[in-house]
Motif scaffolding. Sequence first.
Motif, mmCIF file in Angstrom:
data_model
loop_
_atom_site.group_PDB
_atom_site.id
_atom_site.type_symbol
_atom_site.label_atom_id
_atom_site.label_comp_id
_atom_site.label_asym_id
_atom_site.label_seq_id
_atom_site.Cartn_x
_atom_site.Cartn_y
_atom_site.Cartn_z
ATOM 1 N N PRO A 53 0.437 45.946 -10.724
ATOM 2 C CA PRO A 53 -0.829 46.013 -9.975
ATOM 3 C C PRO A 53 -0.872 45.092 -8.763
ATOM 4 O O PRO A 53 -1.607 45.335 -7.818
ATOM 5 C CB PRO A 53 -1.876 45.606 -11.013
ATOM 6 C CG PRO A 53 -1.237 45.850 -12.342
ATOM 7 C CD PRO A 53 0.231 45.601 -12.138
ATOM 8 N N ALA A 54 -0.075 44.016 -8.800
ATOM 9 C CA ALA A 54 -0.071 43.096 -7.667
ATOM 10 C C ALA A 54 0.336 43.790 -6.373
ATOM 11 O O ALA A 54 -0.041 43.355 -5.273
ATOM 12 C CB ALA A 54 0.867 41.924 -7.941
ATOM 13 N N ALA A 55 1.112 44.868 -6.482
ATOM 14 C CA ALA A 55 1.501 45.602 -5.275
ATOM 15 C C ALA A 55 0.284 46.202 -4.584
ATOM 16 O O ALA A 55 0.246 46.301 -3.349
ATOM 17 C CB ALA A 55 2.506 46.694 -5.633
ATOM 18 N N ALA A 56 -0.714 46.614 -5.376
ATOM 19 C CA ALA A 56 -1.931 47.151 -4.770
ATOM 20 C C ALA A 56 -2.675 46.067 -4.004
ATOM 21 O O ALA A 56 -3.284 46.338 -2.953
ATOM 22 C CB ALA A 56 -2.828 47.758 -5.843
ATOM 23 N N VAL A 57 -2.655 44.841 -4.509
ATOM 24 C CA VAL A 57 -3.274 43.721 -3.787
ATOM 25 C C VAL A 57 -2.579 43.530 -2.445
ATOM 26 O O VAL A 57 -3.220 43.329 -1.410
ATOM 27 C CB VAL A 57 -3.210 42.443 -4.633
ATOM 28 C CG1 VAL A 57 -3.741 41.251 -3.859
ATOM 29 C CG2 VAL A 57 -3.990 42.626 -5.933
ATOM 30 N N SER A 58 -1.255 43.625 -2.457
ATOM 31 C CA SER A 58 -0.516 43.453 -1.202
ATOM 32 C C SER A 58 -0.797 44.583 -0.225
ATOM 33 O O SER A 58 -0.718 44.397 0.997
ATOM 34 C CB SER A 58 0.988 43.370 -1.480
ATOM 35 O OG SER A 58 1.492 44.607 -1.954
ATOM 36 N N SER A 59 -1.138 45.771 -0.731
ATOM 37 C CA SER A 59 -1.421 46.895 0.168
ATOM 38 C C SER A 59 -2.655 46.616 1.026
ATOM 39 O O SER A 59 -2.697 46.997 2.207
ATOM 40 C CB SER A 59 -1.624 48.187 -0.636
ATOM 41 O OG SER A 59 -2.841 48.164 -1.359
ATOM 42 N N MET A 60 -3.653 45.959 0.471
ATOM 43 C CA MET A 60 -4.837 45.615 1.263
ATOM 44 C C MET A 60 -4.496 44.607 2.358
ATOM 45 O O MET A 60 -4.982 44.707 3.489
ATOM 46 C CB MET A 60 -5.939 45.073 0.361
ATOM 47 C CG MET A 60 -6.648 46.143 -0.452
ATOM 48 S SD MET A 60 -8.023 45.495 -1.460
ATOM 49 C CE MET A 60 -9.078 44.761 -0.212
ATOM 50 N N ALA A 61 -3.630 43.644 2.030
ATOM 51 C CA ALA A 61 -3.225 42.666 3.046
ATOM 52 C C ALA A 61 -2.407 43.339 4.140
ATOM 53 O O ALA A 61 -2.572 43.046 5.335
ATOM 54 C CB ALA A 61 -2.430 41.538 2.395
ATOM 55 N N MET A 62 -1.520 44.262 3.760
ATOM 56 C CA MET A 62 -0.724 44.983 4.762
ATOM 57 C C MET A 62 -1.621 45.796 5.682
ATOM 58 O O MET A 62 -1.455 45.787 6.912
ATOM 59 C CB MET A 62 0.273 45.911 4.072
ATOM 60 C CG MET A 62 1.439 45.224 3.399
ATOM 61 S SD MET A 62 2.516 46.430 2.572
ATOM 62 C CE MET A 62 3.017 47.444 3.972
ATOM 63 N N ALA A 63 -2.578 46.499 5.096
ATOM 64 C CA ALA A 63 -3.487 47.293 5.919
ATOM 65 C C ALA A 63 -4.296 46.406 6.853
ATOM 66 O O ALA A 63 -4.589 46.781 7.996
ATOM 67 C CB ALA A 63 -4.413 48.120 5.024
ATOM 68 N N ALA A 64 -4.661 45.215 6.384
ATOM 69 C CA ALA A 64 -5.424 44.291 7.219
ATOM 70 C C ALA A 64 -4.582 43.797 8.395
ATOM 71 O O ALA A 64 -5.119 43.547 9.487
ATOM 72 C CB ALA A 64 -5.912 43.113 6.388
ATOM 73 N N VAL A 65 -3.274 43.634 8.198
ATOM 74 C CA VAL A 65 -2.399 43.272 9.315
ATOM 75 C C VAL A 65 -2.462 44.356 10.390
ATOM 76 O O VAL A 65 -2.581 44.072 11.591
ATOM 77 C CB VAL A 65 -0.953 43.068 8.829
ATOM 78 C CG1 VAL A 65 0.000 42.940 10.014
ATOM 79 C CG2 VAL A 65 -0.850 41.834 7.949
ATOM 80 N N GLY A 66 -2.377 45.615 9.961
ATOM 81 C CA GLY A 66 -2.477 46.708 10.918
ATOM 82 C C GLY A 66 -3.797 46.711 11.663
ATOM 83 O O GLY A 66 -3.844 46.917 12.890
#
Length: 455
Positions: free
Chosen positions: A337-350
Motif C-alpha cells: 500500500p505504501a506505493a499508493a502513498v508515493s503515487s500522490m507525491a509523484m502526482a504532486a510533483v507533476g
Amino acid sequence: MFLTGFAALAVMPLLPVAARDLDGVGLYPLVAGAFVAASLLGGVLGGAWADRGGARRPLTAGVVLTVATLLVSATSTTIWQLVLGRFTDGIAAGLVAVSVNAAIGQSYPDHLRARALSLMSACWIVPSLAGPPLAGFVAASWSWRVVFFGVAGFTLIPAAAAVLLLRPAQPAASQGPQGPGSPEASVRRPALPATVAVSGAAALTQYGVSAWNAWHAACASVGVVLLAAFAPRLLPRHTWRAGGGLPATVLLRALTSGAFFTLEAFVPLMLSTARQVPGVVTGFAFTGAALAWAGASWVQGRLQNRVPRHRLVAIGAAIMAAAVAVAALCTMPAVPPAAAVSSMAMAAVGMGLATPSLTLLSLAHTPADRQGYASGAMQTSQSLGQTLVLAVTSALFTAVSAASTSRLPAFAGAYALLILPIAAAACLAGRTRVADAGQHDASGLPVATAEGQLR
C-alpha cells in the motif's frame, strides 16, 4: 496565503464530523461540493473586479468574507447552514486565488513571477504538516466548532493586513486598437447569470454522483446539461478546441487539476477501505503530496528562461501519468500500500511543475488590463475540471462497485480513466507556447502574438 492554506487543511478533515453532528451525513457530498462550486462564482467575480480597479479590492473582500463564512460554519445548527457557510467560503476562496494571481501579473516583472508563484506554493508546507493533526486534536479535546472559530481568528490577520496595508494599484492600460476586430473585443465578458448557473450546476452534479439511483441520476443529468450550456460562456473562445494560446492554457488547467484532485480523492479512499491502511498512513500521503508540490514549484521557479514553460507542462503531465499507473498497480493485493502513498507525491510533483507554468503562460498570453479575466478563467477552468473529472470517475466507480463484490476493480477502472485527461494535457502542451511578435514558423508564416492568441 499561509493562513488561507492553514484554514483549508484544518477545516476539510472535520467536515464529515460536522455533518454527522448535524445529522446531515446524507448531504455530505453537497457540503464538500459547495466549496468547489462556489469558487467558480468567486473566480469570475474576482477576475472582472481586478480588471476594473486592480487586485487589492477583490483580495480584501475575499479575506474579509473568509472570516465571516468561517463564523457562519462555526455557529451551524443545521446541515443547511453548514452548506451555506461552505458555499460562501468557496466564493471567498475564488476571490482570493484570482486576486493573488492577478496581483502577481500586474505588479511583478516577468523574471520574478515564477519565484512569486513558487513562494505561494511554499506557503502550504507548514499548514500541511501542522493543520490536520492540530485540528484533529482540538476537535477531539473540545469540538469541531472551536476549530472553525480558531481559524476565523487566525484569518483576521491577513484580513487586517489587506484592509490597512495594501496600496491601491491600477492595472496597466492595454496598448493597441480597441475596435471590433481587436484582441480585446474577442475577450468574452462572463455574464453573472451564466456564472450563477454554472456554479449551481457544479454543485448539483457533485451531489448527483454521490449515489446510484434515479433521483441522483436525474440531478447529475440536469447538472451536466447546465454545465454544457453555460460553461463555455465563462471561458475564452475555442477553449474546448484547445485553440492556441490562452484557450489551450485554460483547457490544460482543467485537465491537470481534474485528474490530480480526483486521484487525491480516490487514493485515500482505497487505502482506508480496500487496503485497510491506518489513518496515519493516509495522513502521510497528504503531507508528502504537499511537500512534493512545493518542492517541484520551487524547482520551476529556478528554471526561468532555461526550459520553455510549455515543456514543463508536458513533463509535469508525464510524471502525473506515471503516478496514476503506480496507483493502478496498487489495486493488486501483492503490491504494498505504501506505493499508493508515493503515487500522490509523484502526482504532486507533476502539478508543482505544471500549475505555476500554466499560470505564467496565461499571464503571458493576456494583455495587461485583462489579466484579471485570465486569472478568473483559469480558476473557473480548474473548478470545472475538478467537477467533471471527479463526476465521471465517480459514476464509473459507483457502477463497477455495484457489479462487483470487491472494490479493487472499481478503483482500477477509475485510475485507468484518469489516464485520458493527463494524456490529453501532455499532447496539447505545445499549444500553450508563447510566441514573440514577429516570429515565424517553419513554413514562413507569421506566428500569432500573445495578444492575438486571445481570439
